[in-house]
Write a protein that holds these residues in place. Structure first.
Motif, PDB file in Angstrom:
ATOM      1  N   LYS A  27       0.830  -1.207   0.000  1.00 51.52           N
ATOM      2  CA  LYS A  27       0.000   0.000   0.000  1.00 51.52           C
ATOM      3  C   LYS A  27       0.866   1.260   0.000  1.00 51.52           C
ATOM      4  N   GLY A  28       2.103   1.096   0.374  1.00 51.95           N
ATOM      5  CA  GLY A  28       3.050   2.198   0.510  1.00 51.95           C
ATOM      6  C   GLY A  28       4.183   1.735   1.403  1.00 51.95           C
ATOM      7  N   ALA A  29       4.967   2.678   1.917  1.00 54.03           N
ATOM      8  CA  ALA A  29       6.132   2.321   2.720  1.00 54.03           C
ATOM      9  C   ALA A  29       6.229   3.203   3.956  1.00 54.03           C
ATOM     10  N   LEU A  30       6.783   2.622   5.013  1.00 53.73           N
ATOM     11  CA  LEU A  30       6.956   3.331   6.278  1.00 53.73           C
ATOM     12  C   LEU A  30       8.404   3.228   6.738  1.00 53.73           C
ATOM     13  N   VAL A  31       8.962   4.354   7.161  1.00 54.65           N
ATOM     14  CA  VAL A  31      10.220   4.348   7.895  1.00 54.65           C
ATOM     15  C   VAL A  31       9.846   4.399   9.365  1.00 54.65           C
ATOM     16  N   VAL A  32      10.091   3.305  10.072  1.00 52.78           N
ATOM     17  CA  VAL A  32       9.726   3.176  11.485  1.00 52.78           C
ATOM     18  C   VAL A  32      10.890   3.675  12.334  1.00 52.78           C
ATOM     19  N   LEU A  33      10.635   4.706  13.112  1.00 49.61           N
ATOM     20  CA  LEU A  33      11.705   5.372  13.857  1.00 49.61           C
ATOM     21  C   LEU A  33      11.679   4.955  15.322  1.00 49.61           C
ATOM     22  N   GLN A  34      12.788   4.433  15.755  1.00 48.79           N
ATOM     23  CA  GLN A  34      12.947   3.787  17.051  1.00 48.79           C
ATOM     24  C   GLN A  34      12.802   4.722  18.244  1.00 48.79           C
ATOM     25  N   GLU A  35      12.558   4.101  19.381  1.00 50.69           N
ATOM     26  CA  GLU A  35      12.672   4.781  20.675  1.00 50.69           C
ATOM     27  C   GLU A  35      14.168   4.868  21.012  1.00 50.69           C
ATOM     28  N   ILE A  36      14.488   5.217  22.247  1.00 62.56           N
ATOM     29  CA  ILE A  36      15.896   5.261  22.650  1.00 62.56           C
ATOM     30  C   ILE A  36      16.423   3.874  23.018  1.00 62.56           C
ATOM     31  N   PHE A  37      15.646   2.839  22.719  1.00 59.45           N
ATOM     32  CA  PHE A  37      16.031   1.481  23.108  1.00 59.45           C
ATOM     33  C   PHE A  37      16.556   0.667  21.923  1.00 59.45           C
ATOM     34  N   GLY A  38      16.804   1.354  20.804  1.00 57.96           N
ATOM     35  CA  GLY A  38      17.362   0.691  19.637  1.00 57.96           C
ATOM     36  C   GLY A  38      16.309  -0.018  18.807  1.00 57.96           C
ATOM     37  N   VAL A  39      16.760  -0.689  17.764  1.00 61.03           N
ATOM     38  CA  VAL A  39      15.861  -1.515  16.958  1.00 61.03           C
ATOM     39  C   VAL A  39      15.752  -2.863  17.680  1.00 61.03           C
ATOM     40  N   ASN A  40      14.978  -2.830  18.754  1.00 60.87           N
ATOM     41  CA  ASN A  40      14.858  -3.995  19.629  1.00 60.87           C
ATOM     42  C   ASN A  40      13.673  -4.861  19.208  1.00 60.87           C
ATOM     43  N   HIS A  41      13.350  -5.833  20.047  1.00 59.58           N
ATOM     44  CA  HIS A  41      12.261  -6.759  19.741  1.00 59.58           C
ATOM     45  C   HIS A  41      10.967  -6.027  19.445  1.00 59.58           C
ATOM     46  N   HIS A  42      10.665  -4.993  20.223  1.00 64.31           N
ATOM     47  CA  HIS A  42       9.407  -4.272  20.039  1.00 64.31           C
ATOM     48  C   HIS A  42       9.361  -3.541  18.701  1.00 64.31           C
ATOM     49  N   ILE A  43      10.431  -2.836  18.347  1.00 69.58           N
ATOM     50  CA  ILE A  43      10.433  -2.081  17.089  1.00 69.58           C
ATOM     51  C   ILE A  43      10.365  -3.027  15.900  1.00 69.58           C
ATOM     52  N   ARG A  44      11.036  -4.166  15.985  1.00 68.78           N
ATOM     53  CA  ARG A  44      10.915  -5.157  14.905  1.00 68.78           C
ATOM     54  C   ARG A  44       9.479  -5.672  14.812  1.00 68.78           C
ATOM     55  N   ALA A  45       8.846  -5.855  15.967  1.00 68.72           N
ATOM     56  CA  ALA A  45       7.455  -6.310  15.977  1.00 68.72           C
ATOM     57  C   ALA A  45       6.536  -5.253  15.369  1.00 68.72           C
ATOM     58  N   VAL A  46       6.819  -3.975  15.650  1.00 71.50           N
ATOM     59  CA  VAL A  46       6.028  -2.888  15.054  1.00 71.50           C
ATOM     60  C   VAL A  46       6.150  -2.934  13.536  1.00 71.50           C
ATOM     61  N   ALA A  47       7.374  -3.101  13.046  1.00 70.29           N
ATOM     62  CA  ALA A  47       7.581  -3.189  11.600  1.00 70.29           C
ATOM     63  C   ALA A  47       6.827  -4.385  11.020  1.00 70.29           C
ATOM     64  N   ASP A  48       6.885  -5.520  11.696  1.00 72.28           N
ATOM     65  CA  ASP A  48       6.177  -6.711  11.226  1.00 72.28           C
ATOM     66  C   ASP A  48       4.670  -6.470  11.176  1.00 72.28           C
ATOM     67  N   ARG A  49       4.136  -5.776  12.181  1.00 77.92           N
ATOM     68  CA  ARG A  49       2.694  -5.524  12.234  1.00 77.92           C
ATOM     69  C   ARG A  49       2.253  -4.594  11.107  1.00 77.92           C
ATOM     70  N   PHE A  50       3.056  -3.603  10.810  1.00 75.52           N
ATOM     71  CA  PHE A  50       2.701  -2.719   9.695  1.00 75.52           C
ATOM     72  C   PHE A  50       2.831  -3.451   8.359  1.00 75.52           C
ATOM     73  N   ALA A  51       3.787  -4.372   8.274  1.00 74.74           N
ATOM     74  CA  ALA A  51       3.884  -5.189   7.065  1.00 74.74           C
ATOM     75  C   ALA A  51       2.625  -6.038   6.902  1.00 74.74           C
ATOM     76  N   ALA A  52       2.117  -6.544   8.013  1.00 73.13           N
ATOM     77  CA  ALA A  52       0.882  -7.327   7.971  1.00 73.13           C
ATOM     78  C   ALA A  52      -0.304  -6.475   7.531  1.00 73.13           C
ATOM     79  N   GLU A  53      -0.201  -5.155   7.739  1.00 69.36           N
ATOM     80  CA  GLU A  53      -1.255  -4.233   7.301  1.00 69.36           C
ATOM     81  C   GLU A  53      -1.088  -3.832   5.834  1.00 69.36           C
ATOM     82  N   GLY A  54      -0.015  -4.308   5.199  1.00 70.40           N
ATOM     83  CA  GLY A  54       0.161  -4.056   3.777  1.00 70.40           C
ATOM     84  C   GLY A  54       1.244  -3.073   3.402  1.00 70.40           C
ATOM     85  N   TYR A  55       2.084  -2.678   4.368  1.00 70.19           N
ATOM     86  CA  TYR A  55       3.130  -1.690   4.099  1.00 70.19           C
ATOM     87  C   TYR A  55       4.517  -2.312   4.164  1.00 70.19           C
ATOM     88  N   VAL A  56       5.415  -1.873   3.293  1.00 67.94           N
ATOM     89  CA  VAL A  56       6.826  -2.174   3.496  1.00 67.94           C
ATOM     90  C   VAL A  56       7.297  -1.308   4.662  1.00 67.94           C
TER      91      VAL A  56
END
Length: 223
Positions: A27-56
């Motif tokens: 549907k489009g693309a998202l640059v997912v910008l991390q908290e101060i905790f790095g690209v950790n498990h949560h941020i990877r999960a956020v990216a995966d969830r948006f991918a499931a919604e149809g976004y790179v």
């Protein structure tokens, strides 16, 4: 599940990122910008969830200029280390790295930034300073009020918690008054990090309401 990629910034610096792909046509693309905790498990999960919604979804590792492979937890030790790492990277360099993420998605379609905590502030600043975006979404960005005088080039959606002790409602009001064109929502009973299901401050009701608005905003501006 996503995979690790290498990004190259305009100044030649190479940083890593986590990229998740949708099952069908994006549907489009998202640059997912991390908290101060790095690209950790949560941020990877956020990216995966948006991918499931149809976004790179691509999450650049914005601490790479200070230290690589940073994955911190949401305890006091993680907080202190994350704040120290953030102090070791320059804002201009960080935005250069965000731009690298945007550039890496340029062949997908329209692009948004979406960020949380530190990344929420970076999402706003990317809308004001960077190129190649169609919109931006920021969650509880504490730096936004100080930069409210910067005019975004694209539509912006901001989410704040009413009980965020790090972002007083006076800051939110300052943003409203300075940038009336921005869509802002404040969630009752929500504190800082209310959209992170790995933090004690997670508020499921506020998270779901903010996510619904974010997805509608993305659909409007990326479709």
């Amino acid at each position: 599940m996503g995979h690790t990629v290498e990004l190259k910034a305009a100044d030649g610096f190479k940083l890593s990122g986590y990229r998740a792909e949708p099952a069908g046509r994006p549907k489009g693309a998202l640059v997912v910008l991390q908290e101060i905790f790095g690209v950790n498990h949560h941020i990877r999960a956020v990216a995966d969830r948006f991918a499931a919604e149809g976004y790179v979804a691509l999450a650049p590792a914005l601490f790479d200029r200070a230290e690589r492979n940073v994955e911190l937890g949401y305890d006091q030790t993680g907080m202190e280390r994350g704040l120290k790492l953030r102090s070791q990277v320059q804002l201009t360099d960080t935005l250069t790295d965000v731009q690298a993420g945007i550039q890496a998605l340029s062949d997908v379609g329209k692009i948004a930034t979406i960020g949380y905590c530190w990344g929420g502030s970076l999402a706003f600043l990317s809308a004001a300073r960077l190129n190649g975006l169609a919109c931006a979404i920021g969650y509880y960005g504490a730096m936004i009020a100080a930069h409210a005088g910067e005019k975004p080039k694209v539509p912006v959606l901001l989410h704040f918690g009413e009980d965020d002790h790090g972002i007083p409602l006076t800051d939110v009001e300052k943003i409203r008054q300075t940038r009336p064109e921005i869509e802002i929502h404040v969630y009752k009973g929500a504190g800082h990090g209310f959209s992170c299901d790995e933090r004690e401050s997670f508020n499921a009701t506020s998270h779901e309401a903010a996510l619904k608005r974010s997805l509608a905003f993305l659909n409007k501006h990326l479709s």
